[in-house]
Design an enzyme around this catalytic site. Structure first.
Site, PDB file in Angstrom:
ATOM      1  N   ASN A 112      36.356   5.795  99.918  1.00 59.26           N
ATOM      2  CA  ASN A 112      35.957   5.272 100.823  1.00 59.26           C
ATOM      3  C   ASN A 112      34.495   4.945 100.516  1.00 59.26           C
ATOM      4  O   ASN A 112      33.819   5.821 100.111  1.00 59.26           O
ATOM      5  CB  ASN A 112      35.990   5.925 102.113  1.00 59.26           C
ATOM      6  CG  ASN A 112      35.000   5.768 103.074  1.00 59.26           C
ATOM      7  OD1 ASN A 112      34.533   4.573 103.084  1.00 59.26           O
ATOM      8  ND2 ASN A 112      34.416   6.804 104.045  1.00 59.26           N
ATOM      9  N   LYS A 136      32.026   3.683 102.236  1.00 58.99           N
ATOM     10  CA  LYS A 136      31.085   3.920 103.221  1.00 58.99           C
ATOM     11  C   LYS A 136      30.421   2.608 103.485  1.00 58.99           C
ATOM     12  O   LYS A 136      30.940   1.259 103.236  1.00 58.99           O
ATOM     13  CB  LYS A 136      30.490   5.086 103.151  1.00 58.99           C
ATOM     14  CG  LYS A 136      31.148   6.215 102.816  1.00 58.99           C
ATOM     15  CD  LYS A 136      30.506   7.581 102.738  1.00 58.99           C
ATOM     16  CE  LYS A 136      31.341   8.640 102.547  1.00 58.99           C
ATOM     17  NZ  LYS A 136      30.978  10.044 103.051  1.00 58.99           N
ATOM     18  N   HIS A 188      37.446   8.551 110.571  1.00 61.58           N
ATOM     19  CA  HIS A 188      36.807   9.276 109.614  1.00 61.58           C
ATOM     20  C   HIS A 188      35.558  10.105 110.204  1.00 61.58           C
ATOM     21  O   HIS A 188      35.227   9.683 111.164  1.00 61.58           O
ATOM     22  CB  HIS A 188      36.232   8.214 108.464  1.00 61.58           C
ATOM     23  CG  HIS A 188      35.343   8.749 107.352  1.00 61.58           C
ATOM     24  ND1 HIS A 188      33.882   9.054 107.593  1.00 61.58           N
ATOM     25  CD2 HIS A 188      35.699   8.978 106.231  1.00 61.58           C
ATOM     26  CE1 HIS A 188      33.527   9.793 106.425  1.00 61.58           C
ATOM     27  NE2 HIS A 188      34.589   9.876 105.738  1.00 61.58           N
ATOM     28  N   GLU A 245      32.496  10.302 109.814  1.00 62.23           N
ATOM     29  CA  GLU A 245      31.239   9.686 110.055  1.00 62.23           C
ATOM     30  C   GLU A 245      31.616   8.828 111.549  1.00 62.23           C
ATOM     31  O   GLU A 245      30.734   8.806 112.318  1.00 62.23           O
ATOM     32  CB  GLU A 245      30.716   8.968 108.982  1.00 62.23           C
ATOM     33  CG  GLU A 245      30.100   9.580 107.807  1.00 62.23           C
ATOM     34  CD  GLU A 245      30.408   9.169 106.535  1.00 62.23           C
ATOM     35  OE1 GLU A 245      30.450   8.179 106.407  1.00 62.23           O
ATOM     36  OE2 GLU A 245      30.345  10.197 105.597  1.00 62.23           O
ATOM     37  N   GLU A 301      39.418  16.247 106.047  1.00 67.79           N
ATOM     38  CA  GLU A 301      37.971  16.352 105.264  1.00 67.79           C
ATOM     39  C   GLU A 301      37.153  17.283 106.561  1.00 67.79           C
ATOM     40  O   GLU A 301      36.580  16.778 107.394  1.00 67.79           O
ATOM     41  CB  GLU A 301      37.530  14.599 105.676  1.00 67.79           C
ATOM     42  CG  GLU A 301      38.442  13.908 104.610  1.00 67.79           C
ATOM     43  CD  GLU A 301      37.628  12.703 104.233  1.00 67.79           C
ATOM     44  OE1 GLU A 301      37.303  12.805 102.936  1.00 67.79           O
ATOM     45  OE2 GLU A 301      37.056  11.799 105.057  1.00 67.79           O
ATOM     46  N   GLY A 303      29.666  14.461 101.967  1.00 67.64           N
ATOM     47  CA  GLY A 303      28.468  13.820 101.696  1.00 67.64           C
ATOM     48  C   GLY A 303      27.449  14.665 100.922  1.00 67.64           C
ATOM     49  O   GLY A 303      27.966  15.580 100.651  1.00 67.64           O
ATOM     50  N   SER A 337      33.198  16.208  99.260  1.00 64.15           N
ATOM     51  CA  SER A 337      32.501  16.503  97.829  1.00 64.15           C
ATOM     52  C   SER A 337      33.606  16.861  96.715  1.00 64.15           C
ATOM     53  O   SER A 337      33.248  17.751  95.974  1.00 64.15           O
ATOM     54  CB  SER A 337      31.625  17.660  98.196  1.00 64.15           C
ATOM     55  OG  SER A 337      30.609  17.343  99.045  1.00 64.15           O
TER      56      SER A 337
HETATM   57  P1  PGA Z   1      32.256  12.542  99.711  1.00 62.25           P
HETATM   58  O1  PGA Z   1      32.579  11.583 100.734  1.00 62.25           O
HETATM   59  O2  PGA Z   1      33.471  12.760  98.432  1.00 62.25           O
HETATM   60  O3  PGA Z   1      31.090  11.924  99.085  1.00 62.25           O
HETATM   61  O4  PGA Z   1      31.967  13.993 100.223  1.00 62.25           O
HETATM   62  C1  PGA Z   1      34.115  11.953 101.306  1.00 62.25           C
HETATM   63  C2  PGA Z   1      34.324  11.114 102.406  1.00 62.25           C
HETATM   64  O5  PGA Z   1      33.508  10.745 103.330  1.00 62.25           O
HETATM   65  O6  PGA Z   1      35.457  10.586 102.556  1.00 62.25           O
END
Ligand code: PGA
Length: 270
Positions: free
Chosen positions: A13, A15, A100, A102, A173, A179, A220
């Protein structure tokens, strides 16, 4: 439980990061790098911003699945700023991510909204990637499994076993793992939660269907922790943010984990 032969799921993704030109370049390179990999072994997908979708679909050329980061739950209507399934379909997009972290925690979407979106996405035949995960506080209070069960049971309330078997994917997640401020979940912890997710899916759809639903880990993921995650039970793929935004870095993670996944599945390494 009789599981159908499974392939490795790897996706990213991007973002609110890549412009259409950047998304095109990323996907073109990823397509070139992965062209020798048998699509029967790997389900590769990229989920860029809405405005990058036409460029992404063109660059993917049918070799990489392209998904949208979100979707409204009606076909049309007075929903300024929303994007409907019909609009995505016309662009050739047949996959959508719902819920997601976020969207839930920064943009305050609720479980009931995710339910409407999942239902709409499946009604329109989209491959639907539902994201679930607990916050740091829910983890500290020992509420991880309860939180995830609530998210799954609400979002999937109207989903039939057939829809689930054919078009549902789940991403675990943990909110605290995502993030730049995130701490990746240990492989052991992720496996425990993936098993709990599979149990909820079993309760909703029965064991045979539950076994067919891929459950991906995200939060991550990086070149160091990807191998130890992918060898764990019930982890069918990785959903990656930052570490996949450069095509060659993403490709090198895929190259590392694909043979490990094949071994886990009892196939000869590729
Ligand atoms: P990240 O993001 O690997 O940068 O932690 C994962 C995600 O939000 O799907």
């Amino acid at each position: 439980m009789s599981a159908a032969p499974r392939k490795l799921y790897m996706g990213t993704n991007t973002k609110m990061f890549k412009t259409p030109g950047e998304a095109r370049e990323h996907i073109q390179l990823l397509r070139q790098l992965t062209q020798e990999i048998d699509p029967a072994l790997l389900e590769l997908f990229v989920i860029p911003s809405y405005t990058s979708l036409p460029a992404a679909v063109e660059a993917a050329d049918g070799r990489i699945r392209i998904g949208a980061q979100n979707m409204g739950w009606e076909d049309r209507g007075q929903y300024t700023g929303e994007i409907s399934p019909l609009m995505l379909e016309e662009l050739g997009v047949r996959m959508v991510m719902i819920g997601h972290s976020e969207r839930r925690h920064v943009l305050h979407e609720t479980d009931l909204e995710e339910e409407k979106k999942v239902s709409c996405a499946l009604r329109h035949g989209f491959q639907t990637l539902l994201c679930v995960g607990e916050t740091q506080m829910q983890k500290e209070y020992g509420l991880t499994e309860e939180t995830i069960a609530v998210q799954l049971k609400i979002a999937l309330r109207t989903v039939t076993p057939q829809q689930a078997a054919e078009r549902l994917w789940v991403a675990y997640e943990p909110v605290w793992a995502i993030g730049t401020a995130g701490v990746p979940a240990s492989a052991e912890y992720a496996e425990k939660v993936h098993r709990a997710i599979r149990r909820v899916l079993c309760g909703l759809f029965g064991a045979e269907t539950a076994a067919r639903i891929p459950i991906l880990y995200g939060g991550s993921v990086n070149p160091e922790n990807a191998p130890e995650l992918i060898v764990r039970g019930d982890i069918d793929g990785l959903f990656i943010g930052r570490s996949a935004w450069e095509a060659d870095r993403f490709y090198s993670i895929i190259q590392t984990v694909l043979p490990l996944f094949q071994q886990k599945e009892g196939r000869t390494a590729v």
